[in-house]
Design a protein around this motif. Structure first.
Motif, PDB file in Angstrom:
ATOM      1  N   GLY A   1       0.788  -1.227   0.000  1.00 41.84           N
ATOM      2  CA  GLY A   1       0.000   0.000   0.000  1.00 41.84           C
ATOM      3  C   GLY A   1       0.817   1.272   0.000  1.00 41.84           C
ATOM      4  N   ALA A   2       2.052   1.198   0.540  1.00 42.92           N
ATOM      5  CA  ALA A   2       2.939   2.348   0.617  1.00 42.92           C
ATOM      6  C   ALA A   2       2.310   3.486   1.424  1.00 42.92           C
ATOM      7  N   LEU A   3       2.811   4.706   1.208  1.00 41.04           N
ATOM      8  CA  LEU A   3       2.519   5.787   2.146  1.00 41.04           C
ATOM      9  C   LEU A   3       1.088   6.291   2.115  1.00 41.04           C
ATOM     10  N   TYR A   4       0.312   6.061   1.047  1.00 41.81           N
ATOM     11  CA  TYR A   4      -1.050   6.600   0.969  1.00 41.81           C
ATOM     12  C   TYR A   4      -2.140   5.557   1.143  1.00 41.81           C
ATOM     13  N   HIS A   5      -1.771   4.302   1.369  1.00 41.69           N
ATOM     14  CA  HIS A   5      -2.793   3.271   1.511  1.00 41.69           C
ATOM     15  C   HIS A   5      -2.461   2.280   2.626  1.00 41.69           C
ATOM     16  N   SER A   6      -1.684   2.680   3.620  1.00 42.80           N
ATOM     17  CA  SER A   6      -1.278   1.742   4.668  1.00 42.80           C
ATOM     18  C   SER A   6      -1.287   2.337   6.070  1.00 42.80           C
ATOM     19  N   GLN A   7      -1.821   3.535   6.213  1.00 42.52           N
ATOM     20  CA  GLN A   7      -1.690   4.225   7.492  1.00 42.52           C
ATOM     21  C   GLN A   7      -2.739   3.778   8.511  1.00 42.52           C
ATOM     22  N   SER A   8      -2.413   4.030   9.774  1.00 46.74           N
ATOM     23  CA  SER A   8      -3.301   3.705  10.896  1.00 46.74           C
ATOM     24  C   SER A   8      -3.544   4.984  11.691  1.00 46.74           C
ATOM     25  N   PRO A   9      -4.632   5.706  11.406  1.00 43.48           N
ATOM     26  CA  PRO A   9      -4.836   7.047  11.975  1.00 43.48           C
ATOM     27  C   PRO A   9      -5.663   7.097  13.258  1.00 43.48           C
ATOM     28  N   GLU A  10      -5.776   5.973  13.968  1.00 46.98           N
ATOM     29  CA  GLU A  10      -6.677   5.954  15.114  1.00 46.98           C
ATOM     30  C   GLU A  10      -6.318   6.978  16.199  1.00 46.98           C
ATOM     31  N   ALA A  11      -5.023   7.247  16.384  1.00 43.66           N
ATOM     32  CA  ALA A  11      -4.620   8.150  17.461  1.00 43.66           C
ATOM     33  C   ALA A  11      -5.096   9.583  17.226  1.00 43.66           C
ATOM     34  N   TYR A  12      -5.188  10.008  15.967  1.00 45.97           N
ATOM     35  CA  TYR A  12      -5.683  11.352  15.677  1.00 45.97           C
ATOM     36  C   TYR A  12      -7.071  11.561  16.263  1.00 45.97           C
ATOM     37  N   PHE A  13      -7.921  10.567  16.122  1.00 48.80           N
ATOM     38  CA  PHE A  13      -9.323  10.702  16.524  1.00 48.80           C
ATOM     39  C   PHE A  13      -9.537  10.378  18.000  1.00 48.80           C
ATOM     40  N   ALA A  14      -8.611   9.609  18.595  1.00 52.68           N
ATOM     41  CA  ALA A  14      -8.754   9.222  19.998  1.00 52.68           C
ATOM     42  C   ALA A  14      -8.623  10.410  20.937  1.00 52.68           C
ATOM     43  N   HIS A  15      -8.168  11.542  20.427  1.00 50.01           N
ATOM     44  CA  HIS A  15      -8.007  12.756  21.232  1.00 50.01           C
ATOM     45  C   HIS A  15      -9.313  13.544  21.323  1.00 50.01           C
ATOM     46  N   THR A  16     -10.391  12.977  20.757  1.00 52.99           N
ATOM     47  CA  THR A  16     -11.633  13.737  20.579  1.00 52.99           C
ATOM     48  C   THR A  16     -12.768  13.189  21.432  1.00 52.99           C
ATOM     49  N   PRO A  17     -13.154  13.883  22.511  1.00 52.94           N
ATOM     50  CA  PRO A  17     -14.332  13.461  23.275  1.00 52.94           C
ATOM     51  C   PRO A  17     -15.585  13.490  22.396  1.00 52.94           C
ATOM     52  N   GLY A  18     -16.428  12.491  22.570  1.00 55.49           N
ATOM     53  CA  GLY A  18     -17.664  12.435  21.801  1.00 55.49           C
ATOM     54  C   GLY A  18     -17.662  11.383  20.722  1.00 55.49           C
ATOM     55  N   LEU A  19     -16.480  10.849  20.387  1.00 51.74           N
ATOM     56  CA  LEU A  19     -16.379   9.777  19.395  1.00 51.74           C
ATOM     57  C   LEU A  19     -16.172   8.437  20.081  1.00 51.74           C
ATOM     58  N   LYS A  20     -16.507   7.372  19.378  1.00 56.71           N
ATOM     59  CA  LYS A  20     -16.146   6.022  19.793  1.00 56.71           C
ATOM     60  C   LYS A  20     -15.413   5.358  18.622  1.00 56.71           C
ATOM     61  N   ILE A  21     -14.349   4.621  18.945  1.00 60.76           N
ATOM     62  CA  ILE A  21     -13.458   4.080  17.913  1.00 60.76           C
ATOM     63  C   ILE A  21     -13.179   2.614  18.217  1.00 60.76           C
ATOM     64  N   VAL A  22     -13.373   1.744  17.230  1.00 61.22           N
ATOM     65  CA  VAL A  22     -13.102   0.316  17.401  1.00 61.22           C
ATOM     66  C   VAL A  22     -12.288  -0.197  16.218  1.00 61.22           C
ATOM     67  N   ILE A  23     -11.550  -1.295  16.468  1.00 65.23           N
ATOM     68  CA  ILE A  23     -10.735  -1.924  15.426  1.00 65.23           C
ATOM     69  C   ILE A  23     -10.854  -3.440  15.580  1.00 65.23           C
ATOM     70  N   PRO A  24     -11.496  -4.134  14.638  1.00 65.52           N
ATOM     71  CA  PRO A  24     -11.687  -5.582  14.774  1.00 65.52           C
ATOM     72  C   PRO A  24     -10.444  -6.377  14.382  1.00 65.52           C
ATOM     73  N   ARG A  25     -10.330  -7.563  14.956  1.00 57.45           N
ATOM     74  CA  ARG A  25      -9.207  -8.463  14.645  1.00 57.45           C
ATOM     75  C   ARG A  25      -9.602  -9.572  13.671  1.00 57.45           C
ATOM     76  N   GLY A  26     -10.905  -9.683  13.340  1.00 54.66           N
ATOM     77  CA  GLY A  26     -11.351 -10.753  12.464  1.00 54.66           C
ATOM     78  C   GLY A  26     -12.839 -10.675  12.214  1.00 54.66           C
ATOM     79  N   PRO A  27     -13.400 -11.661  11.518  1.00 56.09           N
ATOM     80  CA  PRO A  27     -14.807 -11.615  11.105  1.00 56.09           C
ATOM     81  C   PRO A  27     -15.815 -11.517  12.246  1.00 56.09           C
TER      82      PRO A  27
END
Length: 370
Positions: free
Chosen positions: A170-196
């Motif tokens: 994927g290289a630099l534009y299709h492989s990033q993990s941006p969860e930390a950017y949004f985790a700084h924001t009260p009012g959101l909920k963020i999840v990341i699944p490990r499988g089906p």
């Protein structure tokens, strides 16, 4: 090439192809071996699904039950790049499942309007890397809507899905993990699944959640991950981590694809070092399960946090700070983070960038010998 691509799409979307795959450890990628959940999350009939099929099934159930639900995004009408919405427009019509312009800010803005109007919005950002144009809409509008309106509007019933993480090419534009950017924001909920199983349960939980939710789906798991998934609808708790393997010597914490890296690392640590590692899937980034993590660290006295995103200000830093604060007198060694490097995500050097089992094993050696 024009003839090859449709053939590949039909193959990947064909249930017969998936049903021929084993439901245990099924695929070795560049830096991990996928390990399926041993048990289904709820009782009842199951069927073999890979992760994109489990997501498709969850979306189908949500659209069937909730007549106000809309599913939209770039190329969603024909199934999406990863086939997660395949056949849903055919079943529910173009008024409920439809393509949007290539405008992430517009997708998020429209989704916020839909949710504020009382309907259920399920939006897809084609790659998490391209969610940044929608950043303002998500963190300054969706996340703050309940607060700024005095609870007159809540922007609940808003779910944004986005494929994330390394995929091998994927290289630099299709492989990033941006969860930390949004985790700084009260009012959101963020999840990341490990499988089906987790993907379907977390998706349905997010769709019913009355706060805006982000689901970052590790794209390399869409086809590599195969499990027996319950046919009936079910929900996985947001904010609850999973202890996948018990151990007394060191705590290993990850999320998404990295969970499978840590499971393999735990096997290596047992075989080569005689170390019993406890492996925890954080599952939910915001809120995150402080109780489960801290109880484990108090038991083992050592902890390693691993994630694909760069080290500086990655979400592992939040875990490390909380562990130091809550578990200081129980620690036998400094908290270790094994992460991506503080560089753009490379292409040909991807194997050197990722926090693989060898780097994680070195971290275990370090904390054991400290």
């Amino acid at each position: 090439m024009a003839n090859i691509i449709p053939t590949m799409i039909r193959k990947f979307a064909n249930p017969k192809v998936i049903s021929s795959l084993p439901a245990a450890t099924v695929a070795r990628r560049t830096h991990f071996t996928y390990v399926a959940d041993k048990e289904a999350p709820v009782d009842g009939p199951t069927t073999k699904m890979n992760m994109f099929q489990a997501i498709n099934n969850g979306l189908d159930l949500a659209l069937e039950v909730d007549q106000s639900a809309l599913l939209f995004g770039e190329d969603v009408a024909f199934g999406g790049v990863f086939r997660c919405s395949i056949n849903l427009q055919k079943k529910y019509g173009a008024d409920r499942v439809f393509n949007t312009p290539l405008c992430e800010q517009g997708i998020a803005g429209f989704a916020i309007g839909v949710a504020n109007a009382g309907a259920t919005a399920i939006a897809e950002i084609q790659f998490a890397d391209y969610i940044m144009p929608a950043f303002d809409q998500i963190v300054n509008e969706a996340a703050k809507m309940r607060y700024r309106s005095g609870n007159l509007f809540d922007c609940g019933s808003l779910t944004i899905r986005a494929p994330c993480g390394a995929v091998g090419h994927g290289a630099l534009y299709h492989s990033q993990s941006p969860e930390a950017y949004f985790a700084h924001t009260p009012g959101l909920k963020i999840v990341i699944p490990r499988g089906p199983n987790k993907a379907k349960g977390l998706l349905l939980a997010c769709i019913k959640e009355k706060d805006p939710c982000l689901i970052f789906e590790p794209k390399t798991l869409y086809r590599a991950a195969v499990e027996e998934v319950p046919v009936a609808p079910y929900e996985c708790q947001i904010g609850k981590a999973d202890i996948l393997r018990s151990g007394a010597d060191v705590t290993l914490v990850g999320w998404g694809t990295q969970v499978h890296v840590l499971l393999e690392t735990a096997d290596m640590a047992k075989k080569e070092l005689g170390v019993n590692a406890e492996v925890i899937d954080l599952v939910s980034i915001l809120p995150w399960d402080k109780e489960t993590i801290c109880n484990s660290v108090k038991k083992t006295g050592r902890v390693i946090i691993a994630h694909e995103a760069p080290k500086t200000s990655g979400f592992g830093a939040e875990l490390a700070a909380t562990i130091q604060e809550a578990c200081f007198l129980h620690l036998e060694a400094p908290v270790q983070r094994v992460t991506g490097w503080d560089t753009p995500f490379p292409h040909v050097y991807e194997p050197f960038y990722l926090p693989d089992k060898y780097r994680c094993l070195d971290a275990i050696k370090k904390v054991i010998k400290y």
